[in-house]
Design an enzyme around this catalytic site. Structure first.
Site, short mmCIF file in Angstrom:
data_model
loop_
_atom_site.label_atom_id
_atom_site.label_comp_id
_atom_site.label_asym_id
_atom_site.label_seq_id
_atom_site.Cartn_x
_atom_site.Cartn_y
_atom_site.Cartn_z
N GLY A 50 0.85 -0.99 0.14
CA GLY A 50 -0.37 0.41 0.22
C GLY A 50 0.95 1.03 0.00
O GLY A 50 1.30 0.71 -0.43
N GLU A 51 0.74 1.89 0.78
CA GLU A 51 1.37 3.01 0.86
C GLU A 51 1.88 3.22 2.32
O GLU A 51 1.42 3.55 3.64
CB GLU A 51 0.71 4.93 0.73
CG GLU A 51 1.13 6.02 0.75
CD GLU A 51 2.72 6.16 -0.10
OE1 GLU A 51 2.34 5.43 -1.29
OE2 GLU A 51 4.07 6.69 0.65
N SER A 52 3.39 2.82 2.31
CA SER A 52 4.03 3.06 3.60
C SER A 52 4.12 4.47 4.49
O SER A 52 3.86 3.55 5.82
CB SER A 52 5.99 2.32 3.75
OG SER A 52 5.99 3.14 2.62
N CYS A 82 5.69 -5.11 -0.22
CA CYS A 82 5.73 -3.95 -0.22
C CYS A 82 5.71 -2.69 0.68
O CYS A 82 6.83 -2.82 1.36
CB CYS A 82 4.83 -4.24 -1.88
SG CYS A 82 5.48 -2.98 -2.84
N ARG A 110 13.11 3.08 -1.19
CA ARG A 110 12.29 2.71 -1.41
C ARG A 110 12.05 3.37 -2.77
O ARG A 110 12.86 4.48 -3.22
CB ARG A 110 10.59 3.82 -0.98
CG ARG A 110 10.73 3.88 0.56
CD ARG A 110 10.27 4.93 1.19
NE ARG A 110 8.44 4.89 1.26
CZ ARG A 110 7.85 6.22 1.20
NH1 ARG A 110 8.93 6.70 1.30
NH2 ARG A 110 6.57 5.81 0.32
N ILE A 138 4.81 -3.29 -8.08
CA ILE A 138 4.73 -1.84 -8.47
C ILE A 138 5.29 -1.11 -7.01
O ILE A 138 5.10 -0.67 -5.85
CB ILE A 138 2.68 -2.21 -7.59
CG1 ILE A 138 2.30 -3.19 -8.49
CG2 ILE A 138 2.17 -0.66 -7.72
CD1 ILE A 138 1.02 -3.33 -8.09
N ARG A 139 5.46 0.15 -8.25
CA ARG A 139 6.76 1.17 -6.68
C ARG A 139 7.18 0.38 -5.71
O ARG A 139 7.40 0.57 -4.87
CB ARG A 139 5.72 2.47 -6.63
CG ARG A 139 5.49 3.57 -7.55
CD ARG A 139 3.96 4.21 -7.25
NE ARG A 139 2.87 3.71 -6.38
CZ ARG A 139 2.91 3.44 -4.98
NH1 ARG A 139 3.41 4.09 -4.85
NH2 ARG A 139 1.62 3.17 -4.97
N HIS A 174 4.35 -8.42 -5.23
CA HIS A 174 3.06 -8.64 -4.44
C HIS A 174 2.27 -10.24 -4.33
O HIS A 174 1.81 -9.57 -5.84
CB HIS A 174 2.02 -7.83 -5.33
CG HIS A 174 2.06 -6.68 -4.51
ND1 HIS A 174 1.02 -5.74 -4.00
CD2 HIS A 174 3.24 -5.00 -5.48
CE1 HIS A 174 1.67 -5.08 -3.54
NE2 HIS A 174 3.03 -4.25 -4.06
N GLU A 176 -0.11 -11.53 -3.84
CA GLU A 176 -1.50 -11.37 -3.20
C GLU A 176 -2.57 -11.11 -4.74
O GLU A 176 -3.11 -11.10 -5.13
CB GLU A 176 -2.20 -10.62 -2.30
CG GLU A 176 -1.83 -9.06 -2.74
CD GLU A 176 -0.53 -8.27 -2.36
OE1 GLU A 176 0.02 -9.05 -2.48
OE2 GLU A 176 0.46 -7.00 -3.02
N1 GLN Z 1 6.64 2.93 -2.71
C1 GLN Z 1 5.20 1.75 -2.02
C2 GLN Z 1 5.99 2.77 -0.10
O1 GLN Z 1 6.91 2.97 -0.56
C3 GLN Z 1 5.21 0.49 -1.90
C4 GLN Z 1 4.58 0.68 -2.79
C5 GLN Z 1 3.08 -0.70 -2.87
O2 GLN Z 1 3.44 -1.77 -1.21
N2 GLN Z 1 2.92 -1.57 -3.31
O3 GLN Z 1 5.21 3.06 0.49
#
Ligand code: GLN
Length: 193
Positions: A50-52, A82, A110, A138-139, A174, A176
């Site tokens: 998600g978004e850390s 992630c 990150r 993903i990112r 990921h 999942e």
């Molecule tokens: N780039 C995100 C972060 O550092 C992580 C991306 C993800 O969980 N898909 O929060």
């Protein structure tokens, strides 16, 4: 029956719940964890992507941080994917937006694969799996340094993207989001140990 909690503050929560239910085939109960007291009732825990920065903030305000640390220290299996991997790390390189929990002896970077590779798929050779695992990034963060207790499980080029330290399994990708249940099965096996 084992109960597995998925930290349900933000991110890929329902996807992990469904993937775990598929992989466990009725042998585990999977629940979302949002409130103090719930982690204690679980035998294992997933920290989703998600978004850390958001998850980090919500962890503080939900009052779950200490319970989460205690669960990791007590040896409960934890799958951190992630953003989850960012959270459990010891140090985040060149970034002060996330305050990591320092549970796993790894230094991470990150968004390590750069904007032109925001998301991509790669066939990984994962230690313990006998054929390649198609992983979705993903990112994604990368693990740039590992401590002595950490076993590297997979890399993309130089970057470590899967690693284990005792009861902690950390992934930059990921599992999942794909049908292949082998990574979730590795995690479920950690519950039997
Ligand atoms: N780039 C995100 C972060 O550092 C992580 C991306 C993800 O969980 N898909 O929060």
């Amino acid at each position: 029956m084992a109960r597995i909690g998925v930290l349900a503050l933000q991110g890929d929560v329902s996807e992990h719940v469904q993937a775990l239910e598929r992989a466990a085939a009725g042998k585990a109960q999977v629940v979302g964890v949002r409130k103090p007291g719930q982690i204690e009732e679980c035998q294992a825990l997933v920290l989703p992507g998600g978004e850390s920065t958001t998850i980090c903030r919500q962890l503080q305000s939900s009052g779950l941080t200490e319970e989460l640390k205690a669960a990791a220290l007590s040896g409960k299996p934890i799958l951190a994917t992630c953003a989850g991997l960012v959270l459990i790390s010891q140090e985040v390189e060149g970034d002060n937006k996330v305050r990591p929990l320092g549970l796993m002896d790894i230094k991470i970077s990150r968004n390590a694969f750069g904007p032109q590779r925001e998301s991509f798929e790669a066939d990984l050779q994962v230690k313990g799996l006998n054929r390649p695992y198609r992983a979705v990034f993903i990112r994604a963060p990368a693990i740039c340094e590992v401590g002595r207790e950490v076993e590297v499980l997979a890399r993309v080029g130089e970057a470590v993207v899967a690693a284990r330290q005792k009861n902690l399994l950390a992934l930059a990708f990921h599992p999942e989001l794909t049908e292949d249940a082998r990574i979730h099965q590795i995690f479920l096996k950690m519950l039997e140990a």
